[in-house]
Write a protein that holds these residues in place. Structure first.
Motif, PDB file in Angstrom:
ATOM      1  N   ALA A   1       1.470  -3.141  -6.155  1.00  0.00           N
ATOM      2  CA  ALA A   1       0.254  -3.348  -5.304  1.00  0.00           C
ATOM      3  C   ALA A   1      -0.863  -3.535  -6.104  1.00  0.00           C
ATOM      4  CB  ALA A   1       0.256  -1.725  -4.675  1.00  0.00           C
ATOM      5  N   GLY A   2      -0.870  -3.166  -7.279  1.00  0.00           N
ATOM      6  CA  GLY A   2      -2.084  -3.267  -8.406  1.00  0.00           C
ATOM      7  C   GLY A   2      -2.441  -4.733  -8.558  1.00  0.00           C
ATOM      8  N   VAL A   3      -1.092  -5.510  -8.860  1.00  0.00           N
ATOM      9  CA  VAL A   3      -1.211  -6.982  -9.250  1.00  0.00           C
ATOM     10  C   VAL A   3      -1.733  -7.649  -8.175  1.00  0.00           C
ATOM     11  CG1 VAL A   3       0.310  -9.019  -9.540  1.00  0.00           C
ATOM     12  CG2 VAL A   3       0.740  -6.784 -11.119  1.00  0.00           C
ATOM     13  N   ILE A   4      -1.035  -7.401  -6.858  1.00  0.00           N
ATOM     14  CA  ILE A   4      -1.504  -8.439  -5.626  1.00  0.00           C
ATOM     15  C   ILE A   4      -2.749  -7.960  -5.322  1.00  0.00           C
ATOM     16  CG2 ILE A   4      -0.895  -8.914  -3.279  1.00  0.00           C
ATOM     17  CD1 ILE A   4       2.070  -8.386  -4.245  1.00  0.00           C
ATOM     18  N   ALA A   5      -3.253  -6.839  -5.113  1.00  0.00           N
ATOM     19  CA  ALA A   5      -4.651  -6.393  -4.507  1.00  0.00           C
ATOM     20  C   ALA A   5      -5.688  -6.616  -5.588  1.00  0.00           C
ATOM     21  CB  ALA A   5      -4.568  -4.751  -4.351  1.00  0.00           C
TER      22      ALA A   5
ATOM     23  N   GLY B   1      -9.563  -1.396  -2.219  1.00  0.00           N
ATOM     24  CA  GLY B   1      -8.832  -0.510  -1.530  1.00  0.00           C
ATOM     25  C   GLY B   1      -8.060  -1.006  -0.248  1.00  0.00           C
ATOM     26  N   VAL B   2      -8.707  -1.849   0.529  1.00  0.00           N
ATOM     27  CA  VAL B   2      -7.909  -2.501   1.680  1.00  0.00           C
ATOM     28  C   VAL B   2      -6.745  -2.845   1.199  1.00  0.00           C
ATOM     29  CG1 VAL B   2      -8.033  -4.171   3.471  1.00  0.00           C
ATOM     30  CG2 VAL B   2     -10.073  -2.586   3.095  1.00  0.00           C
ATOM     31  N   ASN B   3      -6.946  -3.791   0.212  1.00  0.00           N
ATOM     32  CA  ASN B   3      -5.505  -4.573  -0.213  1.00  0.00           C
ATOM     33  C   ASN B   3      -4.605  -3.340  -0.765  1.00  0.00           C
ATOM     34  OD1 ASN B   3      -5.787  -7.425   0.188  1.00  0.00           O
ATOM     35  ND2 ASN B   3      -7.824  -7.171  -1.183  1.00  0.00           N
ATOM     36  N   LEU B   4      -5.031  -2.600  -1.660  1.00  0.00           N
ATOM     37  CA  LEU B   4      -4.155  -1.384  -1.994  1.00  0.00           C
ATOM     38  C   LEU B   4      -3.655  -0.460  -0.910  1.00  0.00           C
ATOM     39  CD1 LEU B   4      -3.194   0.095  -4.760  1.00  0.00           C
ATOM     40  CD2 LEU B   4      -5.265   1.307  -4.618  1.00  0.00           C
TER      41      LEU B   4
END
Length: 190
Positions: free
Chosen positions: A29-33, A162-165
């Motif tokens: 999630a951290g990588v992609i967001a 935050g939305v991506n995470l």
């Protein structure tokens, strides 16, 4: 079996995996967001906001005399690492402290609150005035440099993170019946 994995909805399968692998899920999630949001920050001028090129700013802070390429590569690495570390902090410490409700909407709200209020304020109050623009007197979020648009962009960037995470780190409740489905029963459904 359109949009399904092993008889389960693909989104639900992802949520099961996230619940069972919180550290791995937080890293992904951290990588992609982080990557998605970083690109959007660089593209902010397209909507009339100042660009937030965090990798370049981070690289210039680390190696002020390095070439653009060296600064960008170093900045991308360390900024990407920051995105992963903050996703891990969110998943392992803040997420559990923010209540037991784990619906998709509540998970999104938790991530947006964490990233906007905590990370956005750290960025606006500390990073922008004391690291990236040290000695220039730019004020909170760079208000004396870029006006309200820079402050807004800093908070918008963190809201997007935050939305991506929240979309990616979206676990189920620990008592959800889907977590009891073993691998064999998933395979039997195919």
């Amino acid at each position: 079996m359109n949009n399904q994995l092993g008889g389960l909805n693909a989104g639900r399968s992802w949520r099961i995996w996230v619940t069972k692998h919180p550290i791995g899920a937080a890293v992904w999630a951290g990588v992609i967001a982080g990557q998605l949001t970083t690109l959007w920050g660089i593209w902010f001028p397209g909507v009339g906001l100042p660009a937030l090129d965090w990798p370049q700013a981070t690289g210039a802070t680390i190696d002020a005399k390095g070439s653009f390429v060296v600064q960008f590569v170093m900045g991308e690495f360390f900024h990407g690492l920051d995105c992963i570390i903050f996703a891990l902090l969110f998943a392992l410490f803040f997420f559990p402290m923010m209540g037991k409700v784990v619906t998709p909407a509540m998970n999104m709200a938790k991530a947006c609150i964490f990233s906007t209020i905590l990370l956005g304020t750290i960025s606006a109050a500390f990073l922008v005035p004391y690291i990236y623009f040290k000695g220039f007197g730019v004020g909170f979020g760079g208000v004396h440099y870029g006006g309200w648009k820079l402050v807004f962009a800093v908070y918008a960037w963190h809201l997007l993170y935050g939305v991506n995470l929240g979309a990616l780190y979206n676990p189920l409740a620990l008592d959800d019946p889907a977590l009891k489905i073993g691998r064999a029963s998933c395979r039997e459904r195919v």
